[in-house]
Design a protein around this motif. Structure first.
Motif, PDB file in Angstrom:
ATOM      1  N   GLU A 169       0.938  -1.344  -0.046  1.00 51.64           N
ATOM      2  CA  GLU A 169      -0.084  -0.262   0.100  1.00 51.64           C
ATOM      3  C   GLU A 169       1.060   1.157   0.101  1.00 51.64           C
ATOM      4  OE1 GLU A 169      -2.802   2.323  -0.446  1.00 51.64           O
ATOM      5  OE2 GLU A 169      -3.231   0.435  -0.674  1.00 51.64           O
ATOM      6  N   SER A 170       2.048   1.208   0.681  1.00 55.63           N
ATOM      7  CA  SER A 170       2.850   2.267   0.722  1.00 55.63           C
ATOM      8  C   SER A 170       3.695   2.726  -0.852  1.00 55.63           C
ATOM      9  CB  SER A 170       3.916   2.261   1.682  1.00 55.63           C
ATOM     10  OG  SER A 170       5.031   3.205   1.795  1.00 55.63           O
ATOM     11  N   VAL A 171       3.924   1.394  -1.369  1.00 51.48           N
ATOM     12  CA  VAL A 171       4.598   1.534  -2.483  1.00 51.48           C
ATOM     13  C   VAL A 171       3.332   2.201  -3.575  1.00 51.48           C
ATOM     14  CG1 VAL A 171       5.260   0.252  -4.619  1.00 51.48           C
ATOM     15  CG2 VAL A 171       6.123  -0.263  -2.171  1.00 51.48           C
ATOM     16  N   ARG A 172       2.248   1.633  -3.304  1.00 50.27           N
ATOM     17  CA  ARG A 172       1.204   2.263  -4.275  1.00 50.27           C
ATOM     18  C   ARG A 172       1.093   3.907  -4.117  1.00 50.27           C
ATOM     19  NH1 ARG A 172      -1.688  -0.185  -7.419  1.00 50.27           N
ATOM     20  NH2 ARG A 172      -1.977  -2.427  -7.600  1.00 50.27           N
ATOM     21  N   ARG A 173       1.116   4.010  -2.894  1.00 52.09           N
ATOM     22  CA  ARG A 173       0.747   5.513  -2.638  1.00 52.09           C
ATOM     23  C   ARG A 173       1.803   6.507  -2.937  1.00 52.09           C
ATOM     24  NH1 ARG A 173      -0.379   4.730   2.412  1.00 52.09           N
ATOM     25  NH2 ARG A 173       1.626   4.646   3.439  1.00 52.09           N
ATOM     26  N   HIS A 174       3.188   5.915  -2.899  1.00 47.71           N
ATOM     27  CA  HIS A 174       4.411   6.846  -2.851  1.00 47.71           C
ATOM     28  C   HIS A 174       4.709   6.789  -4.490  1.00 47.71           C
ATOM     29  CE1 HIS A 174       4.438   8.110   1.054  1.00 47.71           C
ATOM     30  NE2 HIS A 174       4.341   7.099   1.550  1.00 47.71           N
ATOM     31  N   LEU A 175       4.430   5.559  -5.228  1.00 42.95           N
ATOM     32  CA  LEU A 175       4.958   5.516  -6.561  1.00 42.95           C
ATOM     33  C   LEU A 175       3.814   5.049  -7.573  1.00 42.95           C
ATOM     34  CD1 LEU A 175       7.399   5.446  -8.272  1.00 42.95           C
ATOM     35  CD2 LEU A 175       7.717   3.134  -7.874  1.00 42.95           C
ATOM     36  N   ILE A 176       3.377   4.046  -7.468  1.00 41.95           N
ATOM     37  CA  ILE A 176       2.383   3.361  -8.454  1.00 41.95           C
ATOM     38  C   ILE A 176       1.366   4.042  -8.835  1.00 41.95           C
ATOM     39  CG2 ILE A 176       1.205   1.231  -9.062  1.00 41.95           C
ATOM     40  CD1 ILE A 176       4.375   0.975  -8.928  1.00 41.95           C
ATOM     41  N   ASP A 177       0.522   4.535  -7.930  1.00 42.35           N
ATOM     42  CA  ASP A 177      -0.902   5.229  -8.171  1.00 42.35           C
ATOM     43  C   ASP A 177      -0.500   6.276  -8.705  1.00 42.35           C
ATOM     44  OD1 ASP A 177      -1.993   2.812  -7.419  1.00 42.35           O
ATOM     45  OD2 ASP A 177      -2.603   3.478  -5.458  1.00 42.35           O
ATOM     46  N   ILE A 178       0.574   7.123  -8.644  1.00 43.00           N
ATOM     47  CA  ILE A 178       0.964   8.420  -9.189  1.00 43.00           C
ATOM     48  C   ILE A 178       1.375   8.266 -10.692  1.00 43.00           C
ATOM     49  CG2 ILE A 178       2.584  10.391  -8.965  1.00 43.00           C
ATOM     50  CD1 ILE A 178       3.104   9.686  -5.723  1.00 43.00           C
ATOM     51  N   LEU A 179       1.614   7.484 -11.062  1.00 42.72           N
ATOM     52  CA  LEU A 179       1.976   7.271 -12.518  1.00 42.72           C
ATOM     53  C   LEU A 179       0.847   6.479 -13.387  1.00 42.72           C
ATOM     54  CD1 LEU A 179       5.624   5.750 -12.024  1.00 42.72           C
ATOM     55  CD2 LEU A 179       5.086   7.903 -12.371  1.00 42.72           C
ATOM     56  N   THR A 180       0.873   6.990 -14.496  1.00 44.69           N
ATOM     57  CA  THR A 180      -0.188   6.354 -15.745  1.00 44.69           C
ATOM     58  C   THR A 180       0.415   5.077 -16.021  1.00 44.69           C
ATOM     59  OG1 THR A 180       1.058   7.285 -17.713  1.00 44.69           O
ATOM     60  CG2 THR A 180      -0.653   8.569 -16.553  1.00 44.69           C
ATOM     61  N   PRO A 181      -0.531   4.092 -16.496  1.00 44.82           N
ATOM     62  CA  PRO A 181       0.068   2.879 -17.108  1.00 44.82           C
ATOM     63  C   PRO A 181       0.978   2.901 -18.062  1.00 44.82           C
ATOM     64  CG  PRO A 181      -2.480   2.882 -16.969  1.00 44.82           C
ATOM     65  CD  PRO A 181      -2.073   4.273 -16.642  1.00 44.82           C
ATOM     66  N   GLU A 182       1.189   3.741 -18.689  1.00 46.23           N
ATOM     67  CA  GLU A 182       2.072   3.937 -19.840  1.00 46.23           C
ATOM     68  C   GLU A 182       3.540   4.423 -19.066  1.00 46.23           C
ATOM     69  OE1 GLU A 182       3.487   6.772 -23.742  1.00 46.23           O
ATOM     70  OE2 GLU A 182       1.211   6.521 -23.165  1.00 46.23           O
ATOM     71  N   GLN A 183       3.328   5.182 -18.364  1.00 50.62           N
ATOM     72  CA  GLN A 183       4.602   5.937 -17.409  1.00 50.62           C
ATOM     73  C   GLN A 183       4.996   4.620 -16.580  1.00 50.62           C
ATOM     74  OE1 GLN A 183       2.716   8.896 -15.278  1.00 50.62           O
ATOM     75  NE2 GLN A 183       3.570  10.683 -16.501  1.00 50.62           N
ATOM     76  N   LEU A 184       4.410   3.873 -16.035  1.00 55.16           N
ATOM     77  CA  LEU A 184       4.944   2.609 -15.446  1.00 55.16           C
ATOM     78  C   LEU A 184       5.605   1.540 -16.289  1.00 55.16           C
ATOM     79  CD1 LEU A 184       1.883   1.922 -13.138  1.00 55.16           C
ATOM     80  CD2 LEU A 184       4.234   2.181 -12.424  1.00 55.16           C
ATOM     81  N   ARG A 185       5.010   1.445 -17.664  1.00 57.15           N
ATOM     82  CA  ARG A 185       5.530   0.643 -18.353  1.00 57.15           C
ATOM     83  C   ARG A 185       6.930   1.036 -18.769  1.00 57.15           C
ATOM     84  NH1 ARG A 185       0.637  -0.011 -20.287  1.00 57.15           N
ATOM     85  NH2 ARG A 185       0.630   1.741 -21.702  1.00 57.15           N
ATOM     86  N   THR A 186       7.025   2.301 -19.059  1.00 57.01           N
ATOM     87  CA  THR A 186       8.307   3.120 -19.410  1.00 57.01           C
ATOM     88  C   THR A 186       9.240   3.079 -18.228  1.00 57.01           C
ATOM     89  OG1 THR A 186       7.235   4.577 -20.897  1.00 57.01           O
ATOM     90  CG2 THR A 186       9.633   5.336 -19.907  1.00 57.01           C
ATOM     91  N   PHE A 187       8.694   3.036 -16.938  1.00 54.55           N
ATOM     92  CA  PHE A 187       9.686   3.141 -15.733  1.00 54.55           C
ATOM     93  C   PHE A 187      10.195   1.530 -15.478  1.00 54.55           C
ATOM     94  CE2 PHE A 187      10.124   3.203 -11.097  1.00 54.55           C
ATOM     95  CZ  PHE A 187      10.811   4.613 -10.887  1.00 54.55           C
ATOM     96  N   ALA A 188       9.183   0.826 -15.916  1.00 56.58           N
ATOM     97  CA  ALA A 188       9.801  -0.603 -15.800  1.00 56.58           C
ATOM     98  C   ALA A 188      10.913  -0.909 -16.733  1.00 56.58           C
ATOM     99  CB  ALA A 188       8.750  -1.708 -15.738  1.00 56.58           C
ATOM    100  N   GLU A 189      10.578  -0.609 -17.878  1.00 55.36           N
ATOM    101  CA  GLU A 189      11.664  -0.848 -18.932  1.00 55.36           C
ATOM    102  C   GLU A 189      12.856  -0.367 -18.782  1.00 55.36           C
ATOM    103  OE1 GLU A 189       9.621   0.552 -22.674  1.00 55.36           O
ATOM    104  OE2 GLU A 189       8.327  -1.071 -22.517  1.00 55.36           O
ATOM    105  N   VAL A 190      12.820   1.119 -18.388  1.00 58.09           N
ATOM    106  CA  VAL A 190      14.176   1.786 -17.916  1.00 58.09           C
ATOM    107  C   VAL A 190      14.844   0.987 -16.651  1.00 58.09           C
ATOM    108  CG1 VAL A 190      15.110   3.972 -17.186  1.00 58.09           C
ATOM    109  CG2 VAL A 190      13.191   4.056 -19.067  1.00 58.09           C
ATOM    110  N   GLY A 191      14.209   0.725 -15.728  1.00 61.11           N
ATOM    111  CA  GLY A 191      14.597   0.061 -14.800  1.00 61.11           C
ATOM    112  C   GLY A 191      15.351  -1.367 -15.043  1.00 61.11           C
ATOM    113  N   GLU A 192      14.616  -2.000 -15.725  1.00 59.99           N
ATOM    114  CA  GLU A 192      15.463  -3.304 -16.226  1.00 59.99           C
ATOM    115  C   GLU A 192      16.480  -3.223 -17.050  1.00 59.99           C
ATOM    116  OE1 GLU A 192      15.910  -7.218 -16.263  1.00 59.99           O
ATOM    117  OE2 GLU A 192      14.625  -6.149 -14.907  1.00 59.99           O
ATOM    118  N   LEU A 193      16.417  -2.249 -17.985  1.00 58.96           N
ATOM    119  CA  LEU A 193      17.522  -1.631 -18.928  1.00 58.96           C
ATOM    120  C   LEU A 193      18.798  -1.438 -18.044  1.00 58.96           C
ATOM    121  CD1 LEU A 193      18.849  -1.262 -21.637  1.00 58.96           C
ATOM    122  CD2 LEU A 193      18.066   1.052 -21.312  1.00 58.96           C
ATOM    123  N   LEU A 194      18.699  -0.601 -16.996  1.00 59.31           N
ATOM    124  CA  LEU A 194      19.743  -0.075 -16.279  1.00 59.31           C
ATOM    125  C   LEU A 194      20.412  -1.293 -15.284  1.00 59.31           C
ATOM    126  CD1 LEU A 194      18.311   3.402 -15.225  1.00 59.31           C
ATOM    127  CD2 LEU A 194      20.352   3.049 -16.736  1.00 59.31           C
TER     128      LEU A 194
END
Length: 164
Positions: free
Chosen positions: A128-153
């Motif tokens: 719930e904390s992860v959702r409140r401070h990160l996940i729920d703030i981003l759009t689904p597209e932003q989350l996909r991009t965020f995940a792709e960038v994180g995995e690439l790095l």
């Protein structure tokens, strides 16, 4: 050494304005998000980030156990750091170390019943904390991009560490 725009190999490759904005955004965002989630974790369950990392990995394994050496590699921690962390967690009764029955050289770390209860209680609050401070703030597209960038790095940095 790569040549930069000026043709001078020794001159720094300064960041462009968009690159600078991305770097500053990362530098400002990461500690804020991480601190808020870590604060919630401590307030909600009394666990440190390191406690939660160990408990969540062990909680997702069959038998709630793992070889200590494999856990250190998975978590990208030194054996010494993990050993100190496990000692603190053993003192609180949430993990224990056991010799591997068929291998006198190896040891495993195992969640105790208290450890299982601890992670089962902490996990819903943490997510719930992860959702409140990160996940729920981003759009689904932003989350996909965020995940792709994180995995690439993660992949790139993991490869670079192996070659050092």
């Amino acid at each position: 050494m790569a040549e930069n725009e000026t043709g001078n190999e020794s001159a720094p490759r300064w960041l462009s304005e968009p690159e600078q904005q991305a770097w500053y955004a990362w530098r400002r965002m990461f500690p804020l998000v991480n601190a808020d989630i870590a604060r919630d974790l401590t307030q909600d369950s009394g666990l440190s980030e390191a406690d939660y990392d160990v408990l969540s990995v062990l909680g997702s394994t069959d038998g709630h156990r793992m070889r200590i050496s494999a856990l250190a590699v998975l978590m990208q921690w030194s054996r010494s750091r993990l050993s100190h962390q496990l000692t603190r967690m053993e003192q609180r009764g949430i993990v224990r170390r056991e010799e591997v029955a068929d291998d006198g050289r190896g040891a495993e770390v195992v969640l105790t019943e208290q450890g299982v209860t601890t992670i089962m209680t902490a996990a819903p609050l943490h997510v719930e904390s992860v959702r409140r401070h990160l996940i729920d703030i981003l759009t689904p597209e932003q989350l996909r991009t965020f995940a792709e960038v994180g995995e690439l790095l993660r992949t790139r940095l993991g490869v670079e560490r192996k070659t050092r």
